[in-house]
Design an enzyme around this catalytic site. Structure first.
Site, PDB file in Angstrom:
ATOM      1  CG  ASN A  84     -45.161  -1.104  17.884  1.00 25.78           C
ATOM      2  OD1 ASN A  84     -45.779  -0.724  16.860  1.00 25.78           O
ATOM      3  ND2 ASN A  84     -45.913  -1.924  18.806  1.00 25.78           N
ATOM      4  CE  LYS A 202     -46.971  -6.229  23.710  1.00 28.09           C
ATOM      5  NZ  LYS A 202     -45.939  -5.612  22.630  1.00 28.09           N
ATOM      6  CB  SER A 204     -49.105  -9.451  20.895  1.00 29.74           C
ATOM      7  OG  SER A 204     -48.243  -8.488  21.611  1.00 29.74           O
ATOM      8  CB  VAL A 245     -47.302  -3.799  26.184  1.00 24.00           C
ATOM      9  CG1 VAL A 245     -46.510  -3.268  25.417  1.00 24.00           C
ATOM     10  CG2 VAL A 245     -46.877  -4.163  27.682  1.00 24.00           C
TER      11      VAL A 245
END
Length: 333
Positions: A84, A202, A204, A245
């Site tokens: 992002n 992390k 996603s 996150v």
């Protein structure tokens, strides 16, 4: 809704018995770790949007202003140069300057994770060292993917092992198949979790079964799993994730920290109600409208969003109206 039904039928009785009083106790339904993590990643991390001026230069003054406002929200830390943050569109010099800017504004008790993943192992190591020198506490390293057909488990284990060996700061793996077209294989995660300088992932992808298995298979290691999206944050905690996150934290940081708090306190009905109100807004600023949608939503909540870097384009008026309606329908505007 399938999410609600599944959670209610299969997890309610078990979750009611859980007590998560502190971030490092958030191992959910998994067997406890052999020891406490060396660096606690429990909590919410916004992957910061990178502000640009109307001429598409990095706007450090606006970045500092956003950071000033985020300082009042109980985040565990911040992520600079995640997906992002439009990191593929930043020059190496800009990436280091962004991390330096964030570090100067960030209290020392909050962690700074910095994206340092590149396509080659050598470039990743060089950028990781630069991020450490700029003040990052942890390197967030996305999977190399340009030659994805050659990115076997062996190749990825070798890549991350080399990075982990050379990095002066701990490394968190980053699997984002929506962008890379590549899921970091479970076998690679389990192997890499044994590396003393690789402390987490992390993820996603949104596969809760996969996340729960990661937690279970790495439970004896100094390794933590972070949810990579607000849409499945509660479910991730239920199977043992340590934190999240979440892009939506750029916009709704306080509610996401509240969801984190409710899960840790075992207040599952309140947590589920809040999670449901976050799913559609999160999908709108990720899958549906992406970074242009995220930046537009930031402006409605008092942050600087501003333009994206080309080739990303702003939303159309119709898309802006649809985005606003999504936030309004869920009680956020």
């Amino acid at each position: 809704m399938a999410f609600s039904t599944c959670l209610a039928s299969s997890l309610r009785s078990t979750l009611a018995a859980l007590h998560w009083a502190a971030p490092r106790q958030c191992r959910g339904l998994s067997t406890p770790q052999a020891s406490e993590p060396s660096l606690n990643l429990g909590g919410i991390f916004p992957p910061l949007a990178t502000p640009f001026s109307p001429t598409q230069e990095v706007d450090y003054a606006q970045l500092e202003e956003n950071l000033r406002r985020y300082a009042s929200i109980p985040f565990r830390g911040l992520v600079a140069l995640g997906s992002n943050g439009e990191y593929p569109y930043l020059a190496s010099r800009e990436r280091v300057e962004v991390v330096s800017c964030v570090r100067r504004a960030l209290p020392r008790d909050r962690l700074l994770l910095a994206g340092s993943g590149c396509e080659s192992t050598q470039a990743t190591i060089e950028l990781t060292v630069s991020m450490a020198e700029a003040g990052a506490d942890v390197a967030l390293v996305v999977t190399p993917c340009y030659y994805r057909g050659a990115m076997t488990t062996a190749a990825l284990v070798h890549h991350y092992t080399e990075v982990g060996d050379a990095s002066p700061i701990p490394v968190v793996l980053y699997s984002v198949p929506a962008n890379t077209g590549l899921d970091l294989p479970m076998e690679a995660v389990i192997t890499l979790a044994q590396h003393p300088n690789i402390i987490g992932i992390k993820d996603s992808g949104g596969d809760i079964t996969r996340m729960g298995l990661m937690v279970h298979k790495t439970r004896q290691e100094d390794f933590q799993v972070l949810a990579g999206s607000a849409s499945f944050l509660l479910a991730s905690y239920a199977v043992g994730a340590s934190g999240g996150v979440c892009a939506l934290a750029n916009v709704l940081g306080d509610p996401l920290c509240q969801l984190d708090h409710l899960c840790r306190k075992g207040q599952w009905q309140e947590a589920r109600d809040l999670q449901h109100r976050l799913i559609e807004p999160n999908m709108a600023v990720t899958r549906r409208f992406g970074i242009p949608g995220l930046k537009k939503a930031m402006e409605w909540f008092g942050y600087y969003g501003g333009p994206c870097r080309a080739p990303l384009v702003p939303l159309s008026p119709a898309q802006v109206e649809e985005l606003r309606s999504t936030f309004t329908a869920n009680g956020w505007l």
